[in-house]
Design a protein around this motif. Structure first.
Motif, short mmCIF file in Angstrom:
data_model
loop_
_atom_site.label_atom_id
_atom_site.label_comp_id
_atom_site.label_asym_id
_atom_site.label_seq_id
_atom_site.Cartn_x
_atom_site.Cartn_y
_atom_site.Cartn_z
N LEU A 141 57.13 41.03 -16.80
CA LEU A 141 57.20 41.11 -18.26
C LEU A 141 58.07 39.96 -18.72
O LEU A 141 59.22 39.84 -18.30
CB LEU A 141 57.79 42.45 -18.71
N TRP A 142 57.53 39.10 -19.61
CA TRP A 142 58.21 37.88 -20.03
C TRP A 142 58.41 37.94 -21.54
O TRP A 142 57.49 37.79 -22.31
CB TRP A 142 57.37 36.67 -19.64
N PHE A 143 59.67 38.18 -21.94
CA PHE A 143 60.01 38.24 -23.36
C PHE A 143 60.20 36.83 -23.92
O PHE A 143 60.85 35.99 -23.32
CB PHE A 143 61.33 39.01 -23.57
N LYS A 144 59.63 36.62 -25.10
CA LYS A 144 59.92 35.44 -25.91
C LYS A 144 60.15 35.94 -27.32
O LYS A 144 59.20 36.20 -28.06
CB LYS A 144 58.77 34.43 -25.84
N GLY A 145 61.42 36.12 -27.68
CA GLY A 145 61.75 36.78 -28.93
C GLY A 145 61.37 38.25 -28.85
O GLY A 145 61.67 38.92 -27.86
N GLU A 146 60.71 38.75 -29.88
CA GLU A 146 60.29 40.15 -29.91
C GLU A 146 58.95 40.36 -29.23
O GLU A 146 58.49 41.49 -29.09
CB GLU A 146 60.20 40.64 -31.36
N GLN A 147 58.29 39.26 -28.80
CA GLN A 147 56.99 39.35 -28.15
C GLN A 147 57.16 39.22 -26.64
O GLN A 147 58.19 38.76 -26.15
CB GLN A 147 56.06 38.26 -28.68
N ALA A 148 56.12 39.61 -25.91
CA ALA A 148 56.21 39.53 -24.45
C ALA A 148 54.82 39.38 -23.86
O ALA A 148 53.82 39.80 -24.44
CB ALA A 148 56.89 40.78 -23.88
N TRP A 149 54.80 38.75 -22.67
CA TRP A 149 53.57 38.65 -21.89
C TRP A 149 53.68 39.61 -20.71
O TRP A 149 54.68 39.62 -20.01
CB TRP A 149 53.37 37.22 -21.39
N LEU A 150 52.62 40.39 -20.49
CA LEU A 150 52.60 41.38 -19.41
C LEU A 150 51.56 40.99 -18.37
O LEU A 150 50.42 40.65 -18.71
CB LEU A 150 52.26 42.76 -19.98
N VAL A 151 51.98 41.03 -17.09
CA VAL A 151 51.06 40.85 -15.98
C VAL A 151 51.23 42.06 -15.05
O VAL A 151 52.35 42.37 -14.63
CB VAL A 151 51.35 39.55 -15.19
N LEU A 152 50.15 42.75 -14.76
CA LEU A 152 50.17 43.91 -13.86
C LEU A 152 49.25 43.63 -12.68
O LEU A 152 48.04 43.43 -12.86
CB LEU A 152 49.70 45.17 -14.58
#
Length: 318
Positions: free
Chosen positions: A90-101
């Motif tokens: 899980l990669w946060f950038k500000g209030e947004q995030a990228w999820l890899v499962l």
């Protein structure tokens, strides 16, 4: 369920870095991730809701699964990786995030009622359209023409942006299924634009987010049900790929969204043989996918994939 041990020192360093992504003016309605106090961030990755909780651990909840994530090196933002599972992060950038499962990349994860640039909204009667890109808003109205692009800032409520003009343009986006009144195309947000004492109503956001972020399980084929204990599934990925199970064999292909509907390339399948009834059902599924024309949702939230062959009815698997 996946529960791993997290080093408190690593967590503290991670949360300190994440705190640096906050805006200068604190918003008490948003959890202050990394402020040295417990927090909960609720995000939507397309159709997939997730929760990230921080205290002594950073705990990620995705459906019935839980992961404890360790801080990882990143060039920007704050990235966390599941211990022993480097393909889950899980990669946060500000209030947004990228999820890899497990190596699968999900749509951008955002709080409810978030505007994701580049953003487009439009409505009819009267016709209007608005675009938001690079921190600027452009409004086009029938008989009024296109206004010059104007910088915008967050409004007082989630999903609201306001230009610093006289009079200001206020655009409010709300997460709610919206259908274009002319094409019938579904969109993920209802949008109101207030300008010059007038309220313009329409739809906005990327329709792909209505399809992405979960596995759809088919429960009806052309109004004839489905063979008991058989399984037909679809997964729409953010890279334009679609895959799943057609009944006996797995399939994969590409899908495309246009202003009028949804189409799919001829899917490629594995070559396993099953019982004749299952193979016949599989062919009906593949013919529907090959002649796909559009999609919609019924009153229960089921996905309806319309094609020249009929339709597939599917529900998200939780």
């Amino acid at each position: 369920m996946h529960i791993k041990t997290l080093s408190p020192a690593l967590l503290a360093a991670a949360l300190t870095t994440l705190a640096g992504c906050s805006t200068a003016t604190p918003d008490t309605s948003v959890p202050r991730i990394g402020a040295g106090e417990p927090f909960t961030a609720e995000l939507n990755c397309g159709r997939l809701p997730i929760s990230a909780k921080g205290d002594d651990d950073l705990l990620l909840t995705v459906g019935a699964e839980q992961f404890v994530l360790n801080r990882a090196i990143s060039a920007s933002g704050a990235r966390y990786v599941a211990e022993g599972e480097p393909e889950t992060s899980l990669w946060f950038k500000g209030e947004q995030a990228w999820l890899v499962l497990a190596g699968d990349e999900y749509p951008l994860c955002v709080p409810s009622d978030t505007i994701i640039e580049p953003y487009r909204a439009a409505g009819n009667e009267p016709f209007w359209s608005a675009t938001l890109d690079g921190g600027q808003l452009t409004l086009n109205r029938l008989n009024e023409g296109e206004s010059p692009a104007q910088p915008y800032m967050p409004g007082e409520t989630a999903g609201e942006v306001v230009t610093n003009t006289a009079p200001p343009i206020r655009l409010q986006a709300t997460d709610q299924l919206c259908r274009d009144s002319m094409s019938g195309m579904p969109y993920p947000q209802r949008v109101n634009v207030r300008v010059d004492g007038t309220t313009l109503r329409g739809c906005g956001g990327d329709p792909a987010r209505l399809l992405q972020g979960g596995e759809w399980v088919v429960e009806d084929i052309n109004g004839g049900g489905i063979i008991d204990r058989s399984r037909v599934t679809l997964n729409f990925w953010r890279n334009g790929q679609v895959n799943g199970r057609a009944s006996c064999n797995n399939f994969m292909g590409e899908y495309r969204l246009s202003g009028e509907g949804l189409s799919m390339s001829s899917p490629a399948t594995t070559r396993k043989a099953c019982a004749p009834s299952l193979m016949e059902q599989e062919q009906r599924v593949l013919r529907n996918l090959q002649t796909l024309q559009g999609f919609d949702f019924d009153d229960t939230g089921a996905l309806l994939l319309r094609s020249a062959e009929g339709s597939l009815k599917a529900r998200l698997e939780h």
